[in-house]
Design an enzyme around this catalytic site. Sequence first.
Site, mmCIF file in Angstrom:
data_model
loop_
_atom_site.group_PDB
_atom_site.id
_atom_site.type_symbol
_atom_site.label_atom_id
_atom_site.label_comp_id
_atom_site.label_asym_id
_atom_site.label_seq_id
_atom_site.Cartn_x
_atom_site.Cartn_y
_atom_site.Cartn_z
ATOM 1 N N ARG A 46 0.818 -1.213 0.000
ATOM 2 C CA ARG A 46 0.000 0.000 0.000
ATOM 3 C C ARG A 46 0.855 1.269 0.000
ATOM 4 O O ARG A 46 0.421 2.308 -0.484
ATOM 5 C CB ARG A 46 -0.950 -0.004 1.196
ATOM 6 C CG ARG A 46 -2.117 -0.964 1.023
ATOM 7 C CD ARG A 46 -2.969 -1.081 2.277
ATOM 8 N NE ARG A 46 -3.161 0.161 2.982
ATOM 9 C CZ ARG A 46 -4.333 0.793 3.112
ATOM 10 N NH1 ARG A 46 -5.415 0.296 2.569
ATOM 11 N NH2 ARG A 46 -4.411 1.907 3.812
ATOM 12 N N SER A 47 2.083 1.186 0.488
ATOM 13 C CA SER A 47 2.989 2.332 0.385
ATOM 14 C C SER A 47 3.264 2.656 -1.080
ATOM 15 O O SER A 47 3.604 3.789 -1.427
ATOM 16 C CB SER A 47 4.315 2.041 1.092
ATOM 17 O OG SER A 47 4.113 1.856 2.470
ATOM 18 N N ARG A 57 3.445 13.235 -9.668
ATOM 19 C CA ARG A 57 3.670 14.664 -9.430
ATOM 20 C C ARG A 57 5.077 15.085 -9.869
ATOM 21 O O ARG A 57 5.256 16.174 -10.416
ATOM 22 C CB ARG A 57 3.438 15.017 -7.964
ATOM 23 C CG ARG A 57 2.006 14.985 -7.555
ATOM 24 C CD ARG A 57 1.199 16.076 -8.254
ATOM 25 N NE ARG A 57 -0.165 16.060 -7.770
ATOM 26 C CZ ARG A 57 -1.223 15.849 -8.538
ATOM 27 N NH1 ARG A 57 -1.082 15.653 -9.835
ATOM 28 N NH2 ARG A 57 -2.431 15.856 -8.020
ATOM 29 N N HIS A 60 4.836 15.545 -13.492
ATOM 30 C CA HIS A 60 4.138 16.798 -13.788
ATOM 31 C C HIS A 60 5.044 18.015 -13.609
ATOM 32 O O HIS A 60 4.858 19.035 -14.281
ATOM 33 C CB HIS A 60 2.907 16.956 -12.885
ATOM 34 C CG HIS A 60 1.827 15.974 -13.183
ATOM 35 N ND1 HIS A 60 0.818 15.719 -12.273
ATOM 36 C CD2 HIS A 60 1.582 15.182 -14.249
ATOM 37 C CE1 HIS A 60 0.005 14.808 -12.782
ATOM 38 N NE2 HIS A 60 0.451 14.466 -13.976
ATOM 39 N N SER A 86 9.373 3.096 2.781
ATOM 40 C CA SER A 86 9.317 1.817 3.487
ATOM 41 C C SER A 86 9.173 2.061 4.981
ATOM 42 O O SER A 86 10.074 2.633 5.599
ATOM 43 C CB SER A 86 10.587 1.000 3.219
ATOM 44 O OG SER A 86 10.600 -0.188 3.989
ATOM 45 N N GLY A 87 8.064 1.647 5.532
ATOM 46 C CA GLY A 87 7.832 1.842 6.958
ATOM 47 C C GLY A 87 8.933 1.235 7.805
ATOM 48 O O GLY A 87 9.557 1.906 8.624
ATOM 49 N N SER A 88 9.201 -0.026 7.590
ATOM 50 C CA SER A 88 10.205 -0.718 8.394
ATOM 51 C C SER A 88 11.625 -0.405 7.945
ATOM 52 O O SER A 88 12.565 -0.526 8.725
ATOM 53 C CB SER A 88 9.993 -2.234 8.316
ATOM 54 O OG SER A 88 10.326 -2.716 7.019
ATOM 55 N N GLY A 89 11.772 -0.036 6.672
ATOM 56 C CA GLY A 89 13.117 0.149 6.129
ATOM 57 C C GLY A 89 13.869 -1.149 5.998
ATOM 58 O O GLY A 89 15.072 -1.163 5.757
ATOM 59 N N THR A 91 12.160 -3.985 4.295
ATOM 60 C CA THR A 91 11.519 -4.796 3.262
ATOM 61 C C THR A 91 12.603 -5.269 2.300
ATOM 62 O O THR A 91 13.372 -4.454 1.779
ATOM 63 C CB THR A 91 10.454 -3.971 2.506
ATOM 64 O OG1 THR A 91 9.533 -3.451 3.462
ATOM 65 C CG2 THR A 91 9.736 -4.806 1.468
ATOM 66 N N SER A 149 -1.762 1.515 7.891
ATOM 67 C CA SER A 149 -2.552 2.553 7.205
ATOM 68 C C SER A 149 -2.094 3.962 7.534
ATOM 69 O O SER A 149 -1.986 4.815 6.649
ATOM 70 C CB SER A 149 -4.040 2.410 7.540
ATOM 71 O OG SER A 149 -4.571 1.245 6.953
ATOM 72 N N GLU A 152 1.069 4.816 5.627
ATOM 73 C CA GLU A 152 0.825 4.965 4.197
ATOM 74 C C GLU A 152 0.150 6.303 3.897
ATOM 75 O O GLU A 152 0.548 7.018 2.969
ATOM 76 C CB GLU A 152 -0.038 3.794 3.710
ATOM 77 C CG GLU A 152 0.677 2.469 3.850
ATOM 78 C CD GLU A 152 -0.211 1.302 4.232
ATOM 79 O OE1 GLU A 152 0.337 0.206 4.453
ATOM 80 O OE2 GLU A 152 -1.450 1.476 4.310
ATOM 81 N N ASP A 160 2.958 15.028 -0.788
ATOM 82 C CA ASP A 160 2.233 16.192 -1.308
ATOM 83 C C ASP A 160 2.791 17.487 -0.731
ATOM 84 O O ASP A 160 2.885 18.502 -1.432
ATOM 85 C CB ASP A 160 0.737 16.076 -1.023
ATOM 86 C CG ASP A 160 0.009 15.210 -2.043
ATOM 87 O OD1 ASP A 160 0.617 14.855 -3.072
ATOM 88 O OD2 ASP A 160 -1.174 14.899 -1.816
#
Length: 185
Positions: A46-47, A57, A60, A86-89, A91, A149, A152, A160
């Site tokens: 989901r990341s 972006r 763009h 990567s949340g855990s770094g 993966t 969640s 992510e 953004d």
Amino acid sequence: MDKTLDLILHELQNMAAFVDEKQVDAMADFLCDHRDHRIFVAAAGRSGYAGDGFAIRLLHMGFQVYRVGNVAVPPIRKGDVLFVISGSGRTSSMVMYARKAKAVGAYVVTITLEKEGDVAAMADQMILLPGTTRLQKKEHYTSIQPVGSCFEQLSFLTCDAMVMRMMKRLGLNNQGLLDAHGNLE
């Protein structure tokens, strides 16, 4: 009436207060400073949606960008930038990409929860987000949401925020981004 959405938004607002604006600014500046180099965006699960949104972006804004995992991705080279979410770094695929990037002289930058993670150890720039991974719980960061969640969502919002800073620095506006928007839809 169900207030679940309000609870999620409140949680994200609370977590966002822990994001170091200096790290966000530094990452935005780093990417702008490397605008003439290719940027490879890597993220899994989901990341990956946050990575996809950021890659679009960047495109763009005129960057030469590739989404790692797509079939039309050239080899990374010296001076290019690998942007890893990567949340855990830890993966395995993200660690492998970072190692390959460093081996050829590319830069590695990351958004992560784990400053002790394998990717963070190789990173030239890092944005450390608050929260927990699916593998590790931290006492002072708990989430009302399932699994990763919060990470992510906060990754997407942080990207953004970087885009907005980069647009300002590069003198870009929404019309410029719209002019570069895909038209085969």
